[in-house]
Design a protein around this motif. Structure first.
Motif, short mmCIF file in Angstrom:
data_model
loop_
_atom_site.label_atom_id
_atom_site.label_comp_id
_atom_site.label_asym_id
_atom_site.label_seq_id
_atom_site.Cartn_x
_atom_site.Cartn_y
_atom_site.Cartn_z
N ALA A 1 0.82 -1.20 0.00
CA ALA A 1 0.00 0.00 0.00
C ALA A 1 0.86 1.26 0.00
O ALA A 1 0.57 2.22 -0.72
N ILE A 2 1.92 1.25 0.78
CA ILE A 2 2.80 2.42 0.80
C ILE A 2 3.45 2.63 -0.56
O ILE A 2 3.50 3.76 -1.08
N GLY B 1 0.73 12.15 -9.74
CA GLY B 1 0.13 13.47 -9.62
C GLY B 1 1.13 14.60 -9.67
O GLY B 1 0.76 15.76 -9.52
N MET C 1 10.05 8.11 5.89
CA MET C 1 9.17 8.05 7.05
C MET C 1 8.66 6.63 7.26
O MET C 1 8.54 6.17 8.40
N ALA C 2 8.34 5.94 6.18
CA ALA C 2 7.90 4.56 6.31
C ALA C 2 9.01 3.72 6.92
O ALA C 2 8.77 2.86 7.78
N ARG D 1 11.38 4.76 8.82
CA ARG D 1 11.68 5.18 10.19
C ARG D 1 10.83 4.40 11.20
O ARG D 1 11.23 4.23 12.35
N THR D 2 9.69 3.96 10.78
CA THR D 2 8.80 3.24 11.70
C THR D 2 8.82 1.73 11.44
O THR D 2 8.02 1.00 12.01
N GLN E 1 10.10 14.82 -2.41
CA GLN E 1 8.97 14.60 -1.52
C GLN E 1 8.62 13.12 -1.40
O GLN E 1 8.29 12.63 -0.32
N GLN F 1 2.32 1.68 -3.45
CA GLN F 1 1.30 2.12 -4.40
C GLN F 1 0.90 3.57 -4.13
O GLN F 1 0.64 4.33 -5.06
N GLY F 2 0.86 3.93 -2.87
CA GLY F 2 0.56 5.32 -2.54
C GLY F 2 1.63 6.26 -3.06
O GLY F 2 1.32 7.34 -3.58
N MET F 3 2.87 5.85 -2.97
CA MET F 3 3.95 6.65 -3.52
C MET F 3 3.78 6.80 -5.04
O MET F 3 4.04 7.87 -5.61
N LYS G 1 10.88 11.37 0.85
CA LYS G 1 10.58 11.60 2.27
C LYS G 1 9.52 10.64 2.78
O LYS G 1 9.57 10.20 3.93
N ILE G 2 8.57 10.32 1.91
CA ILE G 2 7.56 9.33 2.30
C ILE G 2 8.25 8.00 2.58
O ILE G 2 7.97 7.33 3.59
N VAL H 1 0.93 6.77 -6.69
CA VAL H 1 -0.15 7.72 -6.94
C VAL H 1 0.34 9.15 -6.76
O VAL H 1 0.06 10.03 -7.58
N GLN H 2 1.09 9.36 -5.70
CA GLN H 2 1.65 10.69 -5.46
C GLN H 2 2.49 11.13 -6.66
O GLN H 2 2.35 12.25 -7.16
#
Lengths: 200, 200
Positions: free
Chosen positions: B164-165, B175, B188-189, B191-192, B181, B167-169, B184-185, B171-172
């Motif tokens: 999901a992450i 766009g 952050m992913a 990092r956790t 940017q 795929q979200g990247m 950075k996503i 989509v971002q």
DNA sequence: CCAATTTCCTACCGATCGTTAGATAAGTGA
DNA sequence: TCACTTATCTAACGATCGGTAGGAAATTGG
């Protein structure tokens, strides 16, 4: 003042049906024939009531945003940042897998890519997603100001990160992933929330 | 054995150009006219060399998967699970924002939604994404067996979450989000990572 | 009953969609 | 040189695309 012949269909209901078609097939994939068939009206009726395909889509999008997509603004209004993110993730998981409408998110799958003719629709959706991310960012800024997030947190980065997860869940749902599985993605994201600020 | 008239264009080069068109416009948004213009060949040449639009797309997709999308398998082969996830996230961030090709990911934006005629292409992409997630899952299962992840970790859930992450990247990026940017996503992913197993 | 207004439907518009005949050109093997 | 094969191109195919005339039907106000 003369009123003329009354309309024989419910414009609002027809718009809801158009929304369903755009939602499941996307802007380009939804033909006028698809739309009129589902809406139960003829082409001239569609054009008389809604202008053209592009206007119809924009109206359907508006209806989506404050209908099925309304959870977004609801989440933003939650009193603390944890509640905002929790609501956003859980409601989104349910929204993109709702049993009473097509899977996924119109703002993502309406026109992620397209031919030249639909470029302006694609840009509209890009702008809507950016607006959502911007709203999130502002909400995070407030949370940072109120000390709800670790010092050094970057509101823009957090907004991009959460947006990506939400959009990823939408892609998963569009591909047929079940509600239960999408919910687990939301839970996992929440389990690690908030990502700590970069240590650099 | 007679060879016949030799082809005047490079099939592999033409396929690369077709891939670019499908990548930026999607399956439905890419018209045969778009394709032939970019490929520099006529319609009959396209059909003679590649069959039809659907076959051309499938061939372009294959080329994508072990070309620009090849980082996925490379990441899976990393020796430890942290390296797998790091490589996957960073390389994906760069891949979906590569300066030499369209933004985003063909497997996501090729046909996230579509009209009836393209349904089989959409299903093909759904299957490809599912296969990638399945590969991830198996890699996580191995990592769990080898004690690289916390006890109680669910490989399927981790795979869905990371998918999901990614795929979200995508989509971002589709766009227009910048490489910085999107990176950075990914950060952050990471990092956790890893999300701890559910405490229930 | 009679304009005026608006919606209804049938039929059609030109443009584009993906796809293909059919003729011609360029190469190989005998 | 002559079949044979394969690629090339122009031109067209039927189907569908989004969008509209144009006239009949239904309502209101006079």
């Amino acid at each position: 003042m003369a009123m003329g012949r009354p309309r024989e269909f419910d414009v609002d209901k027809a718009l809801d049906l158009a929304l369903e078609v755009f939602w499941s097939k996307g802007y380009e994939g939804a033909s006028i024939a698809d739309l009129t068939e589902t809406m139960g009206i003829t082409k001239p009726s569609l054009y008389a009531a809604f202008g053209n395909k592009e206007e119809l889509f924009r109206k359907a999008l508006d209806k989506y945003v404050d209908g099925p997509g309304g959870y977004f603004q609801v989440a933003l209004a939650k009193p603390n940042i944890r509640a905002v993110v929790e609501h956003m993730l859980y409601e989104s998981a349910d929204a993109v897998t709702g049993p009473d409408h097509p899977p996924g998110c119109l703002a993502v799958q309406g026109a992620l890519t397209c031919g030249d003719a639909a470029e302006s629709i694609k840009q509209e959706l890009v702008a809507r997603r950016a607006k959502g991310e911007q709203d999130l960012r502002e909400r995070f800024e407030r949370a940072i100001a109120e000390g709800e997030l670790p010092p050094g947190s970057d509101a823009a980065d957090l907004a991009a990160y959460l947006s990506a997860i939400l959009q990823g869940m939408a892609v998963q749902a569009a591909g047929g992933t079940t509600r239960e599985q999408v919910r687990k993605i939301a839970e996992m994201a929440l389990r690690t929330w908030p990502p700590p600020p970069s240590s650099t």
